[in-house]
Scaffold this motif. Structure first.
Motif, PDB file in Angstrom:
ATOM      1  N   SER A   1      23.293  49.171 106.577  1.00 53.35           N
ATOM      2  CA  SER A   1      23.022  47.953 105.806  1.00 53.35           C
ATOM      3  C   SER A   1      22.125  47.054 106.634  1.00 53.35           C
TER       4      SER A   1
ATOM      5  N   ASP B   1      20.673  42.776 106.970  1.00 58.36           N
ATOM      6  CA  ASP B   1      20.822  41.393 106.529  1.00 58.36           C
ATOM      7  C   ASP B   1      20.177  40.495 107.570  1.00 58.36           C
TER       8      ASP B   1
ATOM      9  N   THR C   1      22.111  46.593 100.900  1.00 58.48           N
ATOM     10  CA  THR C   1      21.624  45.244 101.172  1.00 58.48           C
ATOM     11  C   THR C   1      22.281  44.298 100.170  1.00 58.48           C
ATOM     12  N   ASP C   2      22.042  43.009 100.365  1.00 56.59           N
ATOM     13  CA  ASP C   2      22.405  42.071  99.320  1.00 56.59           C
ATOM     14  C   ASP C   2      21.188  41.851  98.424  1.00 56.59           C
ATOM     15  N   THR C   3      21.240  40.861  97.584  1.00 53.74           N
ATOM     16  CA  THR C   3      20.173  40.647  96.604  1.00 53.74           C
ATOM     17  C   THR C   3      18.815  40.409  97.252  1.00 53.74           C
ATOM     18  N   HIS C   4      18.796  39.774  98.437  1.00 51.61           N
ATOM     19  CA  HIS C   4      17.531  39.436  99.088  1.00 51.61           C
ATOM     20  C   HIS C   4      16.734  40.681  99.494  1.00 51.61           C
TER      21      HIS C   4
ATOM     22  N   PRO D   1      22.210  48.445  96.808  1.00 52.57           N
ATOM     23  CA  PRO D   1      22.409  47.011  97.035  1.00 52.57           C
ATOM     24  C   PRO D   1      23.574  46.431  96.249  1.00 52.57           C
ATOM     25  N   ARG D   2      24.031  45.295  96.712  1.00 47.86           N
ATOM     26  CA  ARG D   2      24.974  44.478  95.943  1.00 47.86           C
ATOM     27  C   ARG D   2      24.147  43.376  95.302  1.00 47.86           C
TER      28      ARG D   2
ATOM     29  N   ARG E   1      23.329  40.268  92.953  1.00 48.69           N
ATOM     30  CA  ARG E   1      23.927  39.110  92.293  1.00 48.69           C
ATOM     31  C   ARG E   1      23.469  39.064  90.835  1.00 48.69           C
TER      32      ARG E   1
ATOM     33  N   ALA F   1      30.464  46.965  99.530  1.00 47.01           N
ATOM     34  CA  ALA F   1      30.951  45.673 100.019  1.00 47.01           C
ATOM     35  C   ALA F   1      31.512  45.787 101.428  1.00 47.01           C
TER      36      ALA F   1
ATOM     37  N   LEU G   1      28.625  45.928 103.932  1.00 51.90           N
ATOM     38  CA  LEU G   1      28.002  44.620 104.118  1.00 51.90           C
ATOM     39  C   LEU G   1      28.904  43.702 104.948  1.00 51.90           C
TER      40      LEU G   1
ATOM     41  N   GLU H   1      28.391  41.413 108.514  1.00 50.31           N
ATOM     42  CA  GLU H   1      28.811  40.025 108.713  1.00 50.31           C
ATOM     43  C   GLU H   1      29.660  39.881 109.973  1.00 50.31           C
TER      44      GLU H   1
END
Length: 673
Positions: A356, A358, A429-432, A451-452, A454, A557, A560, A564
């Protein structure tokens, strides 16, 4: 006066780097590069106060247009004609825009200003608005590749980023075999259709469940998709108890001692070599390298480190100048990650196939060429470090980026440039980190983007067949597919899509450059349009699979969340000077970011290895320790590491404290502090 030579940070085309858009390493970017390449922050639309901004721009835009030769691709002919007219107006001092000057490139939202000025015969106002739209069109064209600079590296003709047809002819079969893609468009799209039907079949079962609870993906009475957030993962109480017990068994180690011990087993310091090729290494070199690594990673700086460790500032500064470089730090980091990947305990965390990425934001002290204001995160200005993390808690990629740029542009870079033994096949990844271009490129290079996203329920989903056939096959899920994929466009450009992916896969062009250009490209670019169309297809397949499988959503999740937790560890290690980056220029910031990555991976690897020793001891004592419990335990913490106070960097002294096997003795439970 701005220098006329090509600097180290220039674009490689013989033009001043101040004009090239990269900025000067030591003096910062010339205002012209901000105006042309996208860091121009004066305004985003014509306003009553735009006159002062235009006067400011005119201080340098005539010189920019005169100094650089711009060329346009297909669809940019009118813009290039407008640029030519503007150059003539600047040269002659004329104020009136000639009748018939092209304006069809002007965005619709600004066209009204030109029309109003023309109707009122406001020659000055028309010139202002027209000149401004020409400059904005030039900027956007450079971003997308519709406009290019001959002989430039960063702003070259987009066709130069790809293998030539001759080169591609010799690479096609090898590439298709490597990524598992058929060279035939028909065969590939047939495979997409099978995957699409399977995913939609699973989604139909989920949405057709009339007994679905409020915590499951479902349709509302209006037919809208409802995606409830995942409930907190059920972590067994035994896992929390086991983690606390393991931490009590682990020895306590100063950060310098930890690094000395890890170097003995990995030899990562040997990867940090002299910039001039010097082969001999003094006995004190390892001590000096460790001191510099800690100084950069913790943000202590060389002055405070000299006071803390007793090594003179001059020696530390010389060591940093000659040994600390991005390539040497990346090599040292790869040695640590590879060692961590081979540890038996690591397999309990994951197989190393999922990763992942970020961004983590850091405030900046003083002025910096890469810092930007963002009130959501900083009182002043800051930057972002974009890191790639494996499912084994190791960080294999680090990049410093401007905090206002979209992260999606950099997602593929570190994966394609992965120098470690990690067999990455899937990336979260996240939305970005999500664009249609990324969805397409990931699939074309043989990987899966997961990706996750949003507001996933609000994105447009695409179908491969007519709406009537789709609704017949999937009565519940079919109506969600509101747009049809242009299959013909993909099929016509399939060979070029493979050629583009191969150019990225084999390092002919960087992924960030390709993604940035194609994501910004207009629909006039056929290749970009075909790539986005294929990306829309792959995103729709992924969305159906993601929505239908809660276990899959939890896996993404969980990955990700690992990223974090590593952000938290980095924040703990980077504690001095309130965690502010004090390097002004990109090269120094990149070196500092890599030092922090090396230190973070060192703590993770050391903790993982001693977790393994503690688990082995507990099992030898007859204690049953389930591997499923170990999967819930993270080594991304610094509870057993001391990085404050006096830092004693004595290599031989620290090695003498290890047992014959090269480890520190575990603590007994009675030794709890």
């Amino acid at each position: 006066m701005w220098p006329s030579r090509t600097s180290r940070s220039g674009d490689g085309c013989g033009t001043p780097s101040a004009w090239s858009g990269c900025g000067l390493r030591r003096r910062g970017p010339h205002p012209g590069c901000r105006a042309i390449t996208g860091t121009w922050q004066c305004w985003t639309a014509p306003t009553p106060t735009f006159g002062s901004s235009l006067r400011y721009l005119r201080q340098f835009t005539p010189d920019v247009l005169r100094a650089i030769s711009f060329k346009g691709g297909t669809g940019a002919e009118s813009l290039m004609e407008a640029v030519k007219i503007l150059k003539e107006l600047n040269a002659t001092g004329a104020r009136k825009v000639p009748d018939g000057a092209p304006a069809d490139f002007v965005p619709v939202r600004w066209a009204g200003y030109l029309e109003q000025a023309a109707k009122s015969r406001d020659v000055t106002g028309y010139r202002h608005f027209w000149e401004l739209t020409v400059l904005f069109g030039l900027r956007d064209g450079l971003r997308s590749g519709d406009v290019y600079v001959p002989s430039s590296r960063r702003y070259a003709d987009p066709a130069s980023y790809l293998f030539t047809p001759e080169q591609w002819g010799g690479q096609r079969d090898q590439f298709c075999q490597l990524v598992g893609k058929p060279a035939s468009a028909g065969a590939s799209l047939e495979g997409c259709k099978e995957a699409f039907q399977a995913a939609m079949g699973d989604l139909e079962k989920v949405l057709g469940n009339r007994k679905a609870s409020t915590g499951e993906v479902r349709l509302s009475d209006k037919g809208e998709l409802i995606i409830p957030p995942l409930s907190a993962e059920d972590v067994p109480a035994e896992a929390a108890s086991l983690r606390e017990e393991l931490s009590e068994l682990l020895p306590l180690a100063p950060i310098a001692s930890l690094l000395v011990e890890l170097d003995r087993r990995t030899g990562f310091l040997d990867c940090i070599t002299h910039a001039g090729g010097k082969q001999s290494r003094s006995p004190e070199l390892k001590r000096n390298l460790l001191a510099v690594l800690i100084a950069n990673a913790t943000d202590l700086g060389l002055v405070r480190m000299a006071e803390a460790c007793g090594v003179s500032y001059d020696i530390l500064a010389w060591t940093q100048e000659w040994y600390i470089r991005e390539e040497t730090l990346a090599a040292a980091n790869a040695a640590i990650v590879n060692y961590h990947h081979r540890l038996p305990m690591t397999q309990a965390f994951g197989g190393g196939t999922l990763s992942s990425s970020d961004g983590q934001r850091f405030p900046v002290q003083g002025k910096s060429t890469t810092a930007r204001a963002m009130k959501k995160y900083f009182a002043g200005q800051g930057l972002s470090t974009y890191t790639h993390v494996s499912d084994q808690h190791s960080t294999f990629g680090t990049k410093v980026i401007v905090v206002t740029r979209r992260e999606a542009q950099y997602v593929l870079d570190e994966i394609m440039g992965n120098k470690t033994d990690l067999p990455i096949t899937e990336h979260a990844t996240d939305t970005h980190g999500v664009t249609l271009v990324n969805f397409a490129l990931f699939d074309l290079v043989g990987m899966q983007l997961s990706p996750r996203i949003r507001d996933l329920g609000k994105i447009t989903l695409y179908r491969m067949d007519p709406q009537r056939d789709v609704n017949s096959a999937w009565p519940v899920a079919g109506p969600l597919l509101t747009q049809k994929i242009n299959m013909g466009l993909i099929e016509e450009n399939w060979d070029d899509l493979l050629r583009l992916a191969a150019s990225v896969k084999f390092g002919h062009a960087t992924a960030s450059l390709i993604v940035g250009k194609l994501s910004a490209s207009s629909r006039q670019n056929t290749l970009a349009a075909a790539l986005k169309e294929y990306g829309a297809l792959r995103r729709s397949i992924y969305a159906a699979r993601y929505l239908a499988d809660e276990t899959y959503r939890r896996k993404i999740a969980r990955q990700l969340n690992k990223g974090e937790s590593l952000h938290s560890l980095r924040r703990d290690l980077h504690y001095a000077h309130q965690g502010k980056i004090r390097e002004r220029f990109l090269a120094g910031q990149t070196e500092q970011a890599w030092c922090l990555t090396v230190l973070t991976n060192s703590v993770v690897t050391w903790t993982t290895e001693y977790y393994g020793l503690a688990v082995a001891q507990m099992r030898a004592e007859g204690r049953a320790v389930d591997d499923e419990l170990l999967a819930h335990i993270s080594p991304a913490h610094s509870e057993n590491v001391n990085y404050h106070g006096t830092i004693n960097v004595e290599v031989d002294t620290e090695l003498a404290k290890l047992d014959p096997a090269g480890y520190r003795p575990l603590r007994s439970r009675r030794e709890r502090p």
